[in-house]
Design a protein around this motif. Structure first.
Motif, PDB file in Angstrom:
ATOM      1  N   MET A   1       0.872  -1.038  -0.035  1.00  0.00           N
ATOM      2  CA  MET A   1       0.134  -0.053  -0.077  1.00  0.00           C
ATOM      3  C   MET A   1       0.853   1.369   0.044  1.00  0.00           C
ATOM      4  O   MET A   1       1.867   1.469   0.860  1.00  0.00           O
ATOM      5  CB  MET A   1      -1.045   0.149   1.160  1.00  0.00           C
ATOM      6  CG  MET A   1      -2.054   1.017   1.231  1.00  0.00           C
ATOM      7  SD  MET A   1      -2.872   1.071   2.744  1.00  0.00           S
ATOM      8  CE  MET A   1      -3.949   2.638   2.439  1.00  0.00           C
ATOM      9  N   LYS A   2       0.631   2.181  -0.984  1.00  0.00           N
ATOM     10  CA  LYS A   2       1.493   3.337  -1.157  1.00  0.00           C
ATOM     11  C   LYS A   2       1.123   4.439  -0.023  1.00  0.00           C
ATOM     12  O   LYS A   2       0.023   4.539   0.502  1.00  0.00           O
ATOM     13  CB  LYS A   2       1.115   3.961  -2.377  1.00  0.00           C
ATOM     14  CG  LYS A   2       1.432   3.243  -3.656  1.00  0.00           C
ATOM     15  CD  LYS A   2       1.381   3.994  -4.826  1.00  0.00           C
ATOM     16  CE  LYS A   2       1.872   3.368  -6.100  1.00  0.00           C
ATOM     17  NZ  LYS A   2       1.604   4.288  -7.227  1.00  0.00           N
ATOM     18  N   SER A   3       2.081   4.975   0.530  1.00  0.00           N
ATOM     19  CA  SER A   3       2.060   5.814   1.738  1.00  0.00           C
ATOM     20  C   SER A   3       1.296   7.430   1.295  1.00  0.00           C
ATOM     21  O   SER A   3       1.340   7.294  -0.099  1.00  0.00           O
ATOM     22  CB  SER A   3       3.293   6.162   2.208  1.00  0.00           C
ATOM     23  OG  SER A   3       4.193   6.778   1.215  1.00  0.00           O
ATOM     24  N   VAL A   4       0.953   8.063   2.059  1.00  0.00           N
ATOM     25  CA  VAL A   4       0.373   9.315   1.568  1.00  0.00           C
ATOM     26  C   VAL A   4       1.283  10.263   0.948  1.00  0.00           C
ATOM     27  O   VAL A   4       0.936  10.909  -0.092  1.00  0.00           O
ATOM     28  CB  VAL A   4      -0.265  10.013   2.757  1.00  0.00           C
ATOM     29  CG1 VAL A   4      -0.841  11.431   2.510  1.00  0.00           C
ATOM     30  CG2 VAL A   4      -1.262   9.110   3.424  1.00  0.00           C
ATOM     31  N   LYS A   5       2.569  10.040   1.327  1.00  0.00           N
ATOM     32  CA  LYS A   5       3.636  11.053   0.841  1.00  0.00           C
ATOM     33  C   LYS A   5       3.971  10.609  -0.714  1.00  0.00           C
ATOM     34  O   LYS A   5       4.040  11.377  -1.618  1.00  0.00           O
ATOM     35  CB  LYS A   5       4.763  11.061   1.397  1.00  0.00           C
ATOM     36  CG  LYS A   5       5.937  11.790   1.078  1.00  0.00           C
ATOM     37  CD  LYS A   5       7.100  11.725   1.880  1.00  0.00           C
ATOM     38  CE  LYS A   5       8.081  12.563   1.549  1.00  0.00           C
ATOM     39  NZ  LYS A   5       9.380  12.624   2.270  1.00  0.00           N
ATOM     40  N   ALA A   6       3.700   9.276  -1.048  1.00  0.00           N
ATOM     41  CA  ALA A   6       3.970   8.764  -2.229  1.00  0.00           C
ATOM     42  C   ALA A   6       2.881   9.054  -3.296  1.00  0.00           C
ATOM     43  O   ALA A   6       3.100   9.160  -4.273  1.00  0.00           O
ATOM     44  CB  ALA A   6       4.099   7.335  -2.319  1.00  0.00           C
ATOM     45  N   LEU A   7       1.585   9.624  -2.698  1.00  0.00           N
ATOM     46  CA  LEU A   7       0.470   9.929  -3.685  1.00  0.00           C
ATOM     47  C   LEU A   7       0.636  11.228  -4.062  1.00  0.00           C
ATOM     48  O   LEU A   7      -0.007  11.667  -4.998  1.00  0.00           O
ATOM     49  CB  LEU A   7      -0.767   9.868  -2.639  1.00  0.00           C
ATOM     50  CG  LEU A   7      -0.953   8.268  -2.473  1.00  0.00           C
ATOM     51  CD1 LEU A   7      -2.417   8.279  -1.615  1.00  0.00           C
ATOM     52  CD2 LEU A   7      -1.314   7.165  -3.526  1.00  0.00           C
ATOM     53  N   LEU A   8       1.482  12.172  -3.306  1.00  0.00           N
ATOM     54  CA  LEU A   8       1.650  13.407  -4.070  1.00  0.00           C
ATOM     55  C   LEU A   8       2.407  13.623  -5.081  1.00  0.00           C
ATOM     56  O   LEU A   8       3.577  12.957  -4.864  1.00  0.00           O
ATOM     57  CB  LEU A   8       2.154  14.302  -2.699  1.00  0.00           C
ATOM     58  CG  LEU A   8       1.330  14.543  -1.475  1.00  0.00           C
ATOM     59  CD1 LEU A   8       1.896  15.309  -0.413  1.00  0.00           C
ATOM     60  CD2 LEU A   8      -0.072  15.065  -1.804  1.00  0.00           C
ATOM     61  N   PRO A   9       2.322  14.337  -6.001  1.00  0.00           N
ATOM     62  CA  PRO A   9       3.148  14.650  -7.240  1.00  0.00           C
ATOM     63  C   PRO A   9       4.275  15.283  -6.683  1.00  0.00           C
ATOM     64  O   PRO A   9       4.522  16.094  -5.753  1.00  0.00           O
ATOM     65  CB  PRO A   9       2.293  15.587  -7.936  1.00  0.00           C
ATOM     66  CG  PRO A   9       0.670  15.287  -7.724  1.00  0.00           C
ATOM     67  CD  PRO A   9       0.930  15.222  -6.105  1.00  0.00           C
ATOM     68  N   LYS A  10       5.542  14.759  -7.373  1.00  0.00           N
ATOM     69  CA  LYS A  10       6.801  15.316  -7.052  1.00  0.00           C
ATOM     70  C   LYS A  10       7.103  16.859  -7.434  1.00  0.00           C
ATOM     71  O   LYS A  10       7.561  17.547  -6.654  1.00  0.00           O
ATOM     72  CB  LYS A  10       7.859  14.502  -7.519  1.00  0.00           C
ATOM     73  CG  LYS A  10       7.819  13.157  -7.200  1.00  0.00           C
ATOM     74  CD  LYS A  10       8.773  12.261  -7.823  1.00  0.00           C
ATOM     75  CE  LYS A  10       9.064  10.983  -7.600  1.00  0.00           C
ATOM     76  NZ  LYS A  10      10.175  10.111  -8.274  1.00  0.00           N
ATOM     77  N   SER A  11       6.351  17.425  -8.297  1.00  0.00           N
ATOM     78  CA  SER A  11       6.461  18.651  -8.534  1.00  0.00           C
ATOM     79  C   SER A  11       5.292  19.654  -8.198  1.00  0.00           C
ATOM     80  O   SER A  11       5.280  20.985  -8.362  1.00  0.00           O
ATOM     81  CB  SER A  11       6.378  18.808 -10.264  1.00  0.00           C
ATOM     82  OG  SER A  11       4.969  18.427 -10.716  1.00  0.00           O
ATOM     83  N   TRP A  21      -1.223  18.728   4.166  1.00  0.00           N
ATOM     84  CA  TRP A  21      -0.560  18.121   5.341  1.00  0.00           C
ATOM     85  C   TRP A  21      -1.351  18.887   6.619  1.00  0.00           C
ATOM     86  O   TRP A  21      -1.908  18.269   7.372  1.00  0.00           O
ATOM     87  CB  TRP A  21       0.818  18.034   5.451  1.00  0.00           C
ATOM     88  CG  TRP A  21       1.574  17.254   4.439  1.00  0.00           C
ATOM     89  CD1 TRP A  21       2.406  17.696   3.676  1.00  0.00           C
ATOM     90  CD2 TRP A  21       1.559  15.944   4.763  1.00  0.00           C
ATOM     91  NE1 TRP A  21       2.850  16.302   3.044  1.00  0.00           N
ATOM     92  CE2 TRP A  21       2.329  15.457   3.635  1.00  0.00           C
ATOM     93  CE3 TRP A  21       0.929  14.978   5.730  1.00  0.00           C
ATOM     94  CZ2 TRP A  21       2.527  13.979   3.402  1.00  0.00           C
ATOM     95  CZ3 TRP A  21       1.169  13.601   5.370  1.00  0.00           C
ATOM     96  CH2 TRP A  21       1.939  13.080   4.297  1.00  0.00           C
ATOM     97  N   ALA A  22      -1.691  20.183   6.493  1.00  0.00           N
ATOM     98  CA  ALA A  22      -2.387  20.725   7.560  1.00  0.00           C
ATOM     99  C   ALA A  22      -3.833  20.450   7.644  1.00  0.00           C
ATOM    100  O   ALA A  22      -4.269  20.171   8.706  1.00  0.00           O
ATOM    101  CB  ALA A  22      -2.200  22.246   7.272  1.00  0.00           C
TER     102      ALA A  22
END
Length: 475
Positions: A1-11, A21-22
Motif C-alpha cells: 500500500m502506497k504511503s500518503v507522501k507517495a500519492l503527492l506529485p513530486k512537482s 498536510w495541514a
C-alpha cells in the motif's frame, strides 16, 4: 500500500503540500475527537439504559417481596403499571413458565418468549430487528415462586445513535471542507514571508540588487530568515559594487601603460629603428611601463589570493623588533635624504606568530606611502608598542595629508586622492588594500588619521591573544 507522501506529485508546490498536510492533520484531529466522543456517548447511553432497567427491577422486586400470596401479586399489577416506562414490557412468569400477567408499553408480547429463570441475568437480543435489553430475576414469596421479566426496547437508544452517526457524517464532510480552508489559510500565513522573499528575488532579477524583504515586527524563524536574506543581499550588493569598481579601476589603470607601450612601439616601427636615440628612449620608457604592469599584476594577484595559500603552514615565532629595525635600515639606505625616527618600545625577545614576509610587506607599504607623500618635509616617525592584548605600529609623515572626505576611501583598491600625482610617483593605489588584506588574516586592523596639508598617521593593530587558528604569544 502506497504511503500518503507517495500519492503527492513530486512537482507540487510547497504551498499545496503544506495545505494538504495541514488539512490532513486538522481532519485527523477532528475525526479522532468525534470518534472518541461517539464512543463515549454510546457507552454512556448504553450504561444509562442498563441502570434504568436495573432500577426498575429493584423497585418491582422490593415491592413483590412484600406479597403473601399469588393473589396479592396479581393485585400489584396496577402499581407495576405505574412504574413501567415507555418502550418497556414487564412480565411475571411462574415457575412452570406460565405468565401471571404482562404490562407493556409499545413492546409486542411475542417479541420475547416468557421463561422462568434460575438465576439473575441481563442480556441483549434482536428477535425482530430491534435491539432489546432483557432482564430476568427469580423471586419467591409465600405460595408463589417465579421470575420477574423486564424487556426494554432500545429504540430511543438506536434513534439517538443514528442521529449521532448522521451528525458525525455531516460534520465529517464539513470538516473536510473546513480543514482544507484552514490548511490553506495556515499555509498562506506560514509562507507569507517566503512569498515576499520570492517576489523580492524576482524584483532583484529584473531591477537590480537594491530591493530588500520587508521585515515584520514579530520575531520568529521566518523573520530571522528575512533578516539573513537582507544581510546576504547587502553583502552581495557590496561585493558586486566592489567587483564592478575593481574591474573599472583595473581597466583604467591597465589601459594607460598599455597605451604608452603601444605608442612607443608604433614610434619605433615607423622611424625609431633608424634613430638610436629614439629607439633607446622608447625602449626604456616601454620597459618602465612594463615593469609597472608587472608590479600591478603582482599586487592584484596578492589581493586575489592574499598570499594565504600557506594556511596550512606552521606559524613560527618572529622577533618583531629585529624585523622592524631591518626594514627601517633598508629604507634609510635607499632614501638617505629622509629622516626616519623610530621608537620601538618592545624587547628584543618580544615574539609574534606571523609570517615574516607579511609583516615586512605591511611595514614596507606604509613607509613607502609615507615617503611618496612627504617630499617637502622629509621627516617620518615610526613607533612600535604593545598593550596586554595587541601590538601597535604607528607611522606618521608630514606630507600633503588626506582630505577628511577621502579618509574612508583611501584603503579601497586603486583609490588615490590625487591621481595624477600618485601616478607620477609610481603608485597604483593598491598598497593599503594589500596591507588591509594581510592584517585581516591575523584579525588585525588599520586606522588612518590625517590633517590635510599637515600630516598623516597610519596605525595598525595585531591581536596578541589566541584567535581562530592563528596563535599569538607575548614573552
Amino acid at each position: 500500500m502506497k504511503s500518503v507522501k507517495a500519492l503527492l506529485p513530486k512537482s507540487i508546490k510547497i504551498k499545496w503540500k503544506l495545505t494538504f498536510w495541514a488539512a490532513l492533520l486538522i481532519l485527523f484531529l477532528f475525526l479522532s475527537y468525534t470518534f472518541v466522543q461517539y464512543v463515549v456517548i454510546m457507552k454512556w447511553v448504553n450504561n444509562h439504559e442498563r441502570q434504568t432497567i436495573q432500577k426498575n427491577m429493584e423497585e418491582i422486586y422490593a415491592y413483590l417481596l412484600e406479597a403473601d400470596s399469588e393473589q396479592e401479586i396479581l393485585e400489584s399489577k396496577a402499581y407495576i403499571d405505574i412504574l413501567n416506562e415507555h418502550h418497556q414490557l414487564i412480565r411475571i412468569v411462574s415457575e412452570n413458565n406460565s405468565v401471571l400477567f404482562t404490562i407493556t408499553n409499545k413492546v409486542p408480547k411475542n417479541w420475547v418468549s416468557s421463561q422462568s429463570a434460575l438465576k439473575e441475568e441481563l442480556v441483549e437480543m434482536s428477535p425482530k430487528g430491534d435491539r432489546l435489553l432483557v432482564y430476568r430475576k427469580p423471586f419467591e414469596v409465600t405460595g408463589f415462586k417465579g421470575t420477574i421479566e423486564i424487556v426494554r426496547n432500545l429504540e430511543n437508544f438506536e434513534s439517538l445513535i443514528n442521529q449521532i452517526t448522521t451528525l458525525v457524517i455531516i460534520t465529517g464532510l464539513v470538516a473536510i471542507i473546513l480543514s482544507f480552508v484552514g490548511g490553506r489559510i495556515l499555509s498562506f500565513q506560514l509562507l507569507k514571508p517566503i512569498n515576499s522573499m520570492i517576489r523580492t528575488m524576482k524584483s532583484i532579477k529584473e531591477n537590480g540588487l537594491n530591493k530588500r524583504v520587508n521585515i515584520d515586527k514579530q520575531h520568529d524563524e521566518m523573520t530571522e530568515l528575512g533578516i539573513m536574506f537582507n544581510e546576504l543581499m547587502d553583502n552581495l550588493e557590496t561585493s558586486f559594487q566592489q567587483q564592478q569598481q575593481f574591474v573599472e579601476d583595473a581597466s583604467h589603470e591597465l589601459k594607460t601603460p598599455l597605451t604608452i607601450i603601444h605608442g612607443h612601439l608604433s614610434l619605433i616601427n615607423r622611424w625609431g629603428k633608424d634613430n638610436p636615440q629614439t629607439l633607446e628612449r622608447s625602449l626604456n620608457l616601454s620597459l618602465n611601463e612594463t615593469n609597472r604592469l608587472i608590479r600591478m599584476v603582482s599586487e592584484l594577484l596578492t589581493l586575489s589570493r592574499g598570499d594565504f595559500s600557506t594556511s596550512t603552514a606552521v606559524l613560527e615565532d618572529i622577533k618583531i623588533k629585529g624585523v622592524v629595525e631591518d626594514v627601517v635600515e633598508n629604507f634609510l639606505t635607499l632614501n638617505p635624504d629622509y629622516n626616519i625616527s623610530s621608537s620601538i618600545d618592545i624587547s628584543k625577545d618580544f615574539t609574534l606568530k606571523i609570517f615574516k614576509n607579511h609583516l615586512e610587506q605591511i611595514i614596507i607599504i606604509l613607509l613607502d606611502n609615507a615617503i611618496k607623500y612627504s617630499k617637502n618635509k622629509k621627516e617620518i616617525e615610526l613607533k612600535v608598542k604593545h598593550s596586554e592584548n595587541s601590538l601597535a605600529i604607528e607611522i606618521k609623515d608630514y606630507g600633503v595629508g588626506i582630505p577628511e572626505e577621502d579618509l574612508p576611501l583611501v584603503i579601497n583598491r586603486f583609490y588615490r586622492v590625487d591621481k595624477a600625482r600618485s601616478r607620477k610617483n609610481g603608485g597604483n593605489g593598491l598598497g593599503l588594500a594589500i596591507a588591509k588584506r594581510l592584517l585581516e588574516y591575523y584579525k588585525g586592523s588599520i586606522e588612518i588619521q590625517s590633517v590635510y596639508g599637515e600630516w598623516t598617521k597610519v596605525i595598525i593593530n595585531i591581536p596578541l591573544r589566541k584567535d581562530s587558528d592563528v596563535l599569538f604569544r607575548k614573552k
